[in-house]
Design a protein around this motif. Sequence first.
Motif, mmCIF file in Angstrom:
data_model
loop_
_atom_site.group_PDB
_atom_site.id
_atom_site.type_symbol
_atom_site.label_atom_id
_atom_site.label_comp_id
_atom_site.label_asym_id
_atom_site.label_seq_id
_atom_site.Cartn_x
_atom_site.Cartn_y
_atom_site.Cartn_z
ATOM 1 N N ASP A 174 0.822 -1.216 0.000
ATOM 2 C CA ASP A 174 0.000 0.000 0.000
ATOM 3 C C ASP A 174 0.855 1.265 0.000
ATOM 4 O O ASP A 174 0.407 2.318 -0.430
ATOM 5 C CB ASP A 174 -0.919 0.034 1.215
ATOM 6 N N ARG A 196 -12.348 -4.579 -6.908
ATOM 7 C CA ARG A 196 -13.789 -4.442 -6.640
ATOM 8 C C ARG A 196 -14.409 -5.811 -6.347
ATOM 9 O O ARG A 196 -15.205 -5.955 -5.422
ATOM 10 C CB ARG A 196 -14.471 -3.750 -7.803
ATOM 11 N N GLU A 222 -11.555 -1.845 -0.041
ATOM 12 C CA GLU A 222 -12.183 -0.579 0.325
ATOM 13 C C GLU A 222 -12.224 0.348 -0.880
ATOM 14 O O GLU A 222 -11.255 0.448 -1.637
ATOM 15 C CB GLU A 222 -11.398 0.084 1.454
ATOM 16 N N ASP A 223 -13.355 1.016 -1.038
ATOM 17 C CA ASP A 223 -13.533 1.934 -2.166
ATOM 18 C C ASP A 223 -12.458 3.014 -2.191
ATOM 19 O O ASP A 223 -11.998 3.412 -3.266
ATOM 20 C CB ASP A 223 -14.915 2.593 -2.119
ATOM 21 N N ASP A 224 -12.058 3.464 -1.013
ATOM 22 C CA ASP A 224 -11.026 4.508 -0.928
ATOM 23 C C ASP A 224 -9.714 4.035 -1.550
ATOM 24 O O ASP A 224 -9.037 4.779 -2.255
ATOM 25 C CB ASP A 224 -10.823 4.922 0.533
ATOM 26 N N TRP A 225 -9.354 2.762 -1.306
ATOM 27 C CA TRP A 225 -8.112 2.223 -1.866
ATOM 28 C C TRP A 225 -8.213 2.180 -3.387
ATOM 29 O O TRP A 225 -7.296 2.582 -4.088
ATOM 30 C CB TRP A 225 -7.826 0.823 -1.316
ATOM 31 N N THR A 266 -10.191 3.888 -5.382
ATOM 32 C CA THR A 266 -10.242 5.249 -5.926
ATOM 33 C C THR A 266 -8.851 5.873 -5.958
ATOM 34 O O THR A 266 -8.458 6.509 -6.942
ATOM 35 C CB THR A 266 -11.200 6.123 -5.084
ATOM 36 N N THR A 267 -8.096 5.691 -4.882
ATOM 37 C CA THR A 267 -6.735 6.234 -4.823
ATOM 38 C C THR A 267 -5.847 5.595 -5.881
ATOM 39 O O THR A 267 -5.075 6.285 -6.556
ATOM 40 C CB THR A 267 -6.126 6.020 -3.421
ATOM 41 N N LYS A 318 -6.745 7.020 -9.222
ATOM 42 C CA LYS A 318 -6.266 8.402 -9.326
ATOM 43 C C LYS A 318 -4.759 8.436 -9.583
ATOM 44 O O LYS A 318 -4.278 9.243 -10.388
ATOM 45 C CB LYS A 318 -6.612 9.182 -8.061
#
Length: 86
Positions: free
Chosen positions: A45, A66, A71-74, A76-77, A80
């Motif tokens: 990470d 998915r 986690e959605d945050d992971w 999304t990051t 990005k």
Amino acid sequence: TVIPAMDLIDEKLTTYSHNRQYHSSIRSAVQLAKVTLNRYYQLTDQSEVYRIAMVLHPRHKLVYFRNARWEDDWVTTAEKLVRDRF
């Protein structure tokens, strides 16, 4: 293939550590192995390059994370990071 392998190992270690069929010393040893695995897992990470490589992997991409219910945050990051770099 490292992350899917680590996910599978983590799943098995969790199962074995909760299985009362095994002696408590075995379950404790398995739990310690899980702690060690998670320490290395967390290092992935911290590596932007590793996240980018996983997202760009033709077989995995974001779908793997998915489907594995990361986690959605992971997710999304990671997405990005790829977009920002490329």
